[in-house]
Design an enzyme around this catalytic site. Sequence first.
Site, PDB file in Angstrom:
ATOM      1  N   GLU A 125      -0.622   0.006  -8.963  1.00 31.81           N
ATOM      2  CA  GLU A 125      -1.087   1.397  -9.065  1.00 31.81           C
ATOM      3  C   GLU A 125      -0.810   2.004 -10.428  1.00 31.81           C
ATOM      4  O   GLU A 125      -1.659   2.716 -10.982  1.00 31.81           O
ATOM      5  CB  GLU A 125      -0.448   2.249  -7.965  1.00 31.81           C
ATOM      6  CG  GLU A 125      -1.064   2.075  -6.590  1.00 31.81           C
ATOM      7  CD  GLU A 125      -0.642   0.799  -5.893  1.00 31.81           C
ATOM      8  OE1 GLU A 125      -1.271   0.413  -4.892  1.00 31.81           O
ATOM      9  OE2 GLU A 125       0.338   0.168  -6.363  1.00 31.81           O
ATOM     10  N   HIS A 165       4.943   4.986   4.780  1.00 32.69           N
ATOM     11  CA  HIS A 165       3.486   5.097   4.705  1.00 32.69           C
ATOM     12  C   HIS A 165       2.956   6.309   5.450  1.00 32.69           C
ATOM     13  O   HIS A 165       1.787   6.334   5.847  1.00 32.69           O
ATOM     14  CB  HIS A 165       2.824   3.830   5.271  1.00 32.69           C
ATOM     15  CG  HIS A 165       3.126   2.592   4.498  1.00 32.69           C
ATOM     16  ND1 HIS A 165       4.332   1.949   4.585  1.00 32.69           N
ATOM     17  CD2 HIS A 165       2.385   1.889   3.610  1.00 32.69           C
ATOM     18  CE1 HIS A 165       4.322   0.888   3.796  1.00 32.69           C
ATOM     19  NE2 HIS A 165       3.152   0.835   3.193  1.00 32.69           N
TER      20      HIS A 165
END
Length: 357
Positions: free
Chosen positions: A76, A156
């Site tokens: 990322e 998450h």
Amino acid sequence: MAASLRCFLRSGKCLCFCQVTVRDALNQAMDEELERDERVFLLGEEVAQYDGAYKVSRGLWKKYGDKRIIDTPITEMGFAGIAVGAAMVNDIVLLPPSQAGLRPICEFMTFNFSMQAIDQVINSAAKTYYMSAGLQSVPIVFRGPNGASAGVAAQHSQCFAAWYGHCPGLKVVSPWNAEDARGLLKSAIRDDNPVVFLENELMYGVPFEMSEESQSKDFTLPIGKAKVERQGTQVTLVSHSRYVGHCLDAAAVLAKEGIDCEVINLRTIRPLDVDCIETSVMKTNHLVTVEGGWPQFGVGAEICARIMEGPAFNYLDAPATRVTGVDIPMPYAKILEDNSLPQIKDIIFSVKKTLNI
């Protein structure tokens, strides 16, 4: 696109409404903007050959090819940096923002992974326009699912609305339904500022009615404007993303008990449409905020502070109430997960508490 086409006759006109899922609305918005502007491109993990982890980019790679739909490694920090740099290309010759640079759409498989790239989002994208005295724009969209899904536990399940809403230089968008998703994503892609676009995984497959107008290629929604989804007179419910639906469901239950709720869909976290909230509170005299994120320094906390500091404070007949996620890391067990997130019954309880019923 989901099927089910319906027509209504009003004043001799045929108004067509089509059932469209949030996933398809996002896909349509990207497809149309890729077709409209050759500077727009999409990059991220599995967005191309796999059609996206959640199939939001289905068919785009086959249509636009490798140069505009780009699969990236699982890094990322790396691909977010590439996207920010691409948005800056050509600005050094001082062209107007509408003519300079590329316009990347950077997809995070989940915004939890954006923590790996947060230096690029905040220090590189959000601050550059200010630090360059307005000479260097960064027209980029960071998009992907945000907040809790189901059974994915603590690492998450975070809502990043308050995280990114805290930072000047960013616009932060949080759509609820298909119309929001389509209109706001098109506006975000066309915007000359970095936009954080917070979707919700559990909403992707949910169909909503969309009018013929909202399916037009020219249809956009203004960033920074909330929408009153349900008119009411006794209490104002303010929410964003998935929990707008919870508020509408709670309002329907409360209506059977004679309690009339007004429901506001924020649509945008930053800039926040305080005027819309103030106008509603001045009418209903009561306020309940609802969000899936943690309570401390959350979106609801900011709304309460803004109401307290502004003209609507004197119209309140009771303290504002917040309904939020529980102040703990998300548990994995389903029963604990359910009790860590706002439920319809929690909204109903808070409304009755606020109205002293």
